[in-house]
Design an enzyme around this catalytic site. Sequence first.
Site, PDB file in Angstrom:
ATOM      1  N   LYS A 108       0.855  -1.206   0.000  1.00  0.00           N
ATOM      2  CA  LYS A 108       0.000   0.000   0.000  1.00  0.00           C
ATOM      3  C   LYS A 108       0.880   1.241   0.000  1.00  0.00           C
ATOM      4  O   LYS A 108       2.045   1.210   0.427  1.00  0.00           O
ATOM      5  CB  LYS A 108      -0.941   0.020   1.200  1.00  0.00           C
ATOM      6  N   ASP A 151      -2.991  -1.037  10.355  1.00  0.00           N
ATOM      7  CA  ASP A 151      -3.143  -0.999   8.894  1.00  0.00           C
ATOM      8  C   ASP A 151      -3.800  -2.268   8.337  1.00  0.00           C
ATOM      9  O   ASP A 151      -4.098  -2.333   7.139  1.00  0.00           O
ATOM     10  CB  ASP A 151      -1.776  -0.832   8.212  1.00  0.00           C
TER      11      ASP A 151
HETATM   12  O1  C5P Z   1      -1.197  -0.760  15.359  1.00  0.00           O
HETATM   13  P1  C5P Z   1       0.263  -0.904  15.111  1.00  0.00           P
HETATM   14  O2  C5P Z   1       0.873  -2.015  15.909  1.00  0.00           O
HETATM   15  O3  C5P Z   1       0.615  -1.012  13.663  1.00  0.00           O
HETATM   16  O4  C5P Z   1       0.952   0.442  15.602  1.00  0.00           O
HETATM   17  C1  C5P Z   1       2.334   0.580  15.806  1.00  0.00           C
HETATM   18  C2  C5P Z   1       2.586   1.822  16.623  1.00  0.00           C
HETATM   19  O5  C5P Z   1       2.231   2.982  15.852  1.00  0.00           O
HETATM   20  C3  C5P Z   1       1.766   1.924  17.879  1.00  0.00           C
HETATM   21  O6  C5P Z   1       2.411   1.325  18.964  1.00  0.00           O
HETATM   22  C4  C5P Z   1       1.647   3.414  18.076  1.00  0.00           C
HETATM   23  O7  C5P Z   1       2.834   3.919  18.644  1.00  0.00           O
HETATM   24  C5  C5P Z   1       1.605   3.941  16.664  1.00  0.00           C
HETATM   25  N1  C5P Z   1       0.246   4.212  16.151  1.00  0.00           N
HETATM   26  C6  C5P Z   1      -0.501   5.252  16.668  1.00  0.00           C
HETATM   27  N2  C5P Z   1      -1.748   5.522  16.165  1.00  0.00           N
HETATM   28  C7  C5P Z   1      -2.243   4.796  15.124  1.00  0.00           C
HETATM   29  C8  C5P Z   1      -1.485   3.748  14.571  1.00  0.00           C
HETATM   30  C9  C5P Z   1      -0.247   3.481  15.096  1.00  0.00           C
HETATM   31  O8  C5P Z   1      -0.061   5.938  17.611  1.00  0.00           O
HETATM   32  N3  C5P Z   1      -3.452   5.101  14.633  1.00  0.00           N
END
Ligand code: C5P
Length: 286
Positions: free
Chosen positions: A11, A138
Amino acid sequence: MPILTIRANAKLNLTLDVLGRRADGYHDLCMVMTSVALADVITLEIGTGSGVQVSTNLSFLPTGEKNLAASALLRFQEATGLDLGGARISLEKSIPVCAGMGGGSSDAAAVLRAVNQLAGAGLDPMSLAKIGQAVGSDVPYCVLGGTVLAEGRGEVLTPLSPLPPCVVVVCKPNFSISTPELFRKIDKARLRHHPDTEGMVAALEAGDLSGVARRVYNVFEDVLHPRQQSEVAEIKYLMVSHGALGASMSGTGPTVFGLFENMTAAQAAVQELRAGYRYTFLTQTV
Ligand code: C5P
């Protein structure tokens, strides 16, 4: 043993805006995402005995539950209560890793789609996306794919008109970025510019590739270290000087993409970028 091979597309973020920090520690986002043809190939086999085994062509990737593909399978079992009788996942990676192109999330989403089909569970895409949310922010988008407005943590999805056909050059700079650290930097920054999300949606609706390319924008570029900013700027400059209609960083980076109308121009950009950047690819809209 039931077995299925499917593609997991990369993506790109045509726009990425961070609206603010939430009480749960995540951030509210507003992003226009699109799928490109560059893909990993996932083979899932179920009924293989006990546990989930992951193998990949990249030896440094985790093969246990830390791998998002394995995590997705376990979440699917939990959510449906189905016993798959063990599973084997093979990941043939082509999407650059830790690059802002959603490679791990797309693999996880592909596993959800594949296991849904193999196990005959019959879940609709929205239910699969909900399971995927626990795997990563994502993943819900990657279950749907296509051109989509993603809001909230990334799970509030509105399908948009597709990105008009074009050639896409992607190039991963030679530095790596920590996603949580970049979010921390955004919290402290006062952002002066935001993407024109409404204009982007309108340009997509009109099938106006130049209008789309003019509006690609990612707020994370503004909080990169100056050295990183100049590397990103150099790649963007090279793409634009070869005829890209627009260029931007994707996700939390560091991959930069450029949108081209002309294949020959894109090929010339790839040739020059490859001299300095190993992970440079030519791909297209899907
Ligand atoms: O959800 P994911 O594990 O991919 O997110 C990785 C990191 O990115 C989270 O620990 C957070 O620090 C940050 N994040 C965030 N807000 C989002 C997506 C990700 O703060 N909407």
